[in-house]
Motif scaffolding. Sequence first.
Motif, PDB file in Angstrom:
ATOM      1  N   TYR A 141      16.294 -60.698 -32.924  1.00  0.00           N
ATOM      2  CA  TYR A 141      16.895 -60.099 -31.731  1.00  0.00           C
ATOM      3  C   TYR A 141      16.262 -60.633 -30.458  1.00  0.00           C
ATOM      4  N   MET A 142      14.939 -60.837 -30.542  1.00  0.00           N
ATOM      5  CA  MET A 142      14.246 -61.333 -29.362  1.00  0.00           C
ATOM      6  C   MET A 142      14.718 -62.714 -28.989  1.00  0.00           C
ATOM      7  N   GLN A 143      14.929 -63.523 -30.027  1.00  0.00           N
ATOM      8  CA  GLN A 143      15.293 -64.894 -29.715  1.00  0.00           C
ATOM      9  C   GLN A 143      16.723 -64.994 -29.243  1.00  0.00           C
ATOM     10  N   SER A 144      17.523 -63.972 -29.508  1.00  0.00           N
ATOM     11  CA  SER A 144      18.845 -63.983 -28.914  1.00  0.00           C
ATOM     12  C   SER A 144      18.866 -63.151 -27.647  1.00  0.00           C
TER      13      SER A 144
ATOM     14  N   GLY B  79      15.947 -55.310 -25.115  1.00  0.00           N
ATOM     15  CA  GLY B  79      15.853 -53.856 -25.190  1.00  0.00           C
ATOM     16  C   GLY B  79      15.894 -53.368 -26.617  1.00  0.00           C
ATOM     17  N   GLN B  80      16.857 -53.914 -27.372  1.00  0.00           N
ATOM     18  CA  GLN B  80      17.011 -53.438 -28.742  1.00  0.00           C
ATOM     19  C   GLN B  80      15.815 -53.794 -29.596  1.00  0.00           C
ATOM     20  N   SER B  81      15.285 -55.012 -29.403  1.00  0.00           N
ATOM     21  CA  SER B  81      14.160 -55.359 -30.262  1.00  0.00           C
ATOM     22  C   SER B  81      12.930 -54.548 -29.884  1.00  0.00           C
TER      23      SER B  81
ATOM     24  N   PHE C  37      11.180 -50.847 -21.596  1.00  0.00           N
ATOM     25  CA  PHE C  37      12.272 -51.697 -22.042  1.00  0.00           C
ATOM     26  C   PHE C  37      13.047 -51.071 -23.179  1.00  0.00           C
ATOM     27  N   SER C  38      12.328 -50.309 -24.021  1.00  0.00           N
ATOM     28  CA  SER C  38      13.045 -49.790 -25.179  1.00  0.00           C
ATOM     29  C   SER C  38      14.073 -48.760 -24.772  1.00  0.00           C
TER      30      SER C  38
END
Lengths: 342, 315
Positions: free
Chosen positions: B275-278, B282-284, B60-61
Amino acid sequence: MGLKGEIEMLQKVLDFIKPNNSDPSEFLKRYKAKKRILGFLIAVFRILVLSAIGYVVIYPMLSMISVSFKSLADFSDPSVLWIPKHFTLAHYENARIALNLFTCFKNTILYEVVAAVIEIIVCSFVAYGLARFDFKGKNLLMFMLILIILVPDQMIIIPKVVNYSNLDFLGILGLINKLFDTSIRINILNTGLAFYLPSMFAVGLRSGIIIFIYTQFYKGLPKELEEAAWIDGAGLFKTYTQIALPSSGVVITTVSIFAVIWHWNDYYLAVMYMNVTDKWPLAVRLSDIGNQLAITLAIWGGDRGVAATNAACVFFVLPVLIMYIFLQRRFVKSIDRVGITG
Amino acid sequence: MYTERGQNNMSKSNNGSAIKKKKHGGIVELKSKYGYICVSPWIFGLIVFFILPIFQSFYFSFCDVVLTTGGLKTSFLLFENFKYAFAEEPNFTDYLGMSVGKFAYSFPIIIILSMILAMLLDQKFKGRTFFRSLYFLPVIIASGVILGTILGDTNVASQSNTDASVASEMINVGQIIEWAGLPDTISMYFQSAVAGIMNLIWNCGIQIVLFISGMQSIPDLYHEVAKVEGATAWEEFWFVTFPSLSRVTVLVAIFTMVELMTSQTDKVIKLAYTYMQSQSYGQSSAMLWIYFAIIGLIMAIVLLAYNQFCAKKWD
């Protein structure tokens, strides 16, 4: 006269400078006195250091309790330090509404504590296998145990959430969907299964440490009883339930306290698994208390906000604290006998 | 009967050799299947809930992950997420530096402090049980959520968002410094130092318990030998207690590392969680992997250095 007198004078001077150590009883007296004074000084020093650091340790707790009972007038009263002049329970009422106390409490027990209990039971069985039996691949499993302790939950929480929203072991469900042109989708987020399923397979919250503690303990149990049971024809389960489990009261106390505390305080997992505010456990709700106070009670910070926050923290800490107070004597003794340190 | 069997085997064996060939590895190997039975749910759990997510998280990253109702759509971008984390996200490198720095100085201090406190608590004196329970209390009370709330990381507006607020309430260093007539900068320095010390002491609970249990497993024999040979208390600590605690120290080090990395008040993890909650997974993922890679590197260096220099290799 001259030489003898001089020798006597010299003797007196020497006695004055350096006392006569060859006299045993006097030496013993001096030694004991020195030991007693030194011991007293060390005791005083020790109590001072421990109390000073103990004050640091217990300060948040005392501050929480004290602030939560203060009435609003006491906040601006500079002469009130610890004990409020007017006790009030209004903040507790505010905290109860903002926290939605009964629902969240029920959620915490239903999700987290049950998951903790499942984990305690399953991990003990797994650790018995790791400790008592030698099989091919055991070294690899011990390495995985260390890996599972080191890798933090936050690293794998995203794929777990993605997997749970579309639960599909080995692609079986996807295959069925393609073959029979259905669209079944199992989504276990927002249900209890998201907590129970990993615990049932001994990979729940901090289960690596729990398995490790159990393994160290079972390695330290004497083998004779179990070997006698094997010779007498007991199978795996009988040996485990009749011999190993009853002897492990000590380690179960230790592990239960750890597991319940960690599950009670769990924030990172619960906040991702539960999207619906009604299903939040207490820890998640508490971390959002500022918002909740504003939404439900229109308290926007200030003294009332601070006091209500502290009252909410007291609500959160109280059940675990009571459990700890009841079990602490057994716990402090049991830690010594578990043999975590091999 | 027993010897008859032995003799029969000897007469039946080929080549006339006297050694009977074993068909299995003895009782230990026969029982190994029970070991597999015990461990099998755990192996399944490891594969599905641990190994697979690690690979997925790594994948994912490198991607842009979008969770739609139909499933998961990933589009492969090579180092985009990492570039975003370092270059465009304004706070990430600051938080990373702060967190890694905090980890670097907290880690040795916590271990040393826990060892000292465990030495004090190990001796027999009257209030011993009370103090032991007291020092374990932060594990229960000053847990992540509570500390975050009290130290003002929530939206309660009137509390200042620093550790220093609680520290300044606790020991009013500011007033003492004013009374002593020292300049203001020293007061700020002292306040932050006191806040740092408080944070460290709150993190010490379980380590103290582990050290005490380790110290109590040293046989009394060693202490008596040290006393007979006339060692002072200082020498006794360095030559008797400290070497026996090497295994416990590794345990405590691992535990401390895990706790420090995943603590509630860690800013990098909070950033990743926003970031995860939005839903920008990938970014988180990229941020978390960077953070844990750095900490993992530090851990590996520390453990290797320990193995090279300190661990005595006689078992």
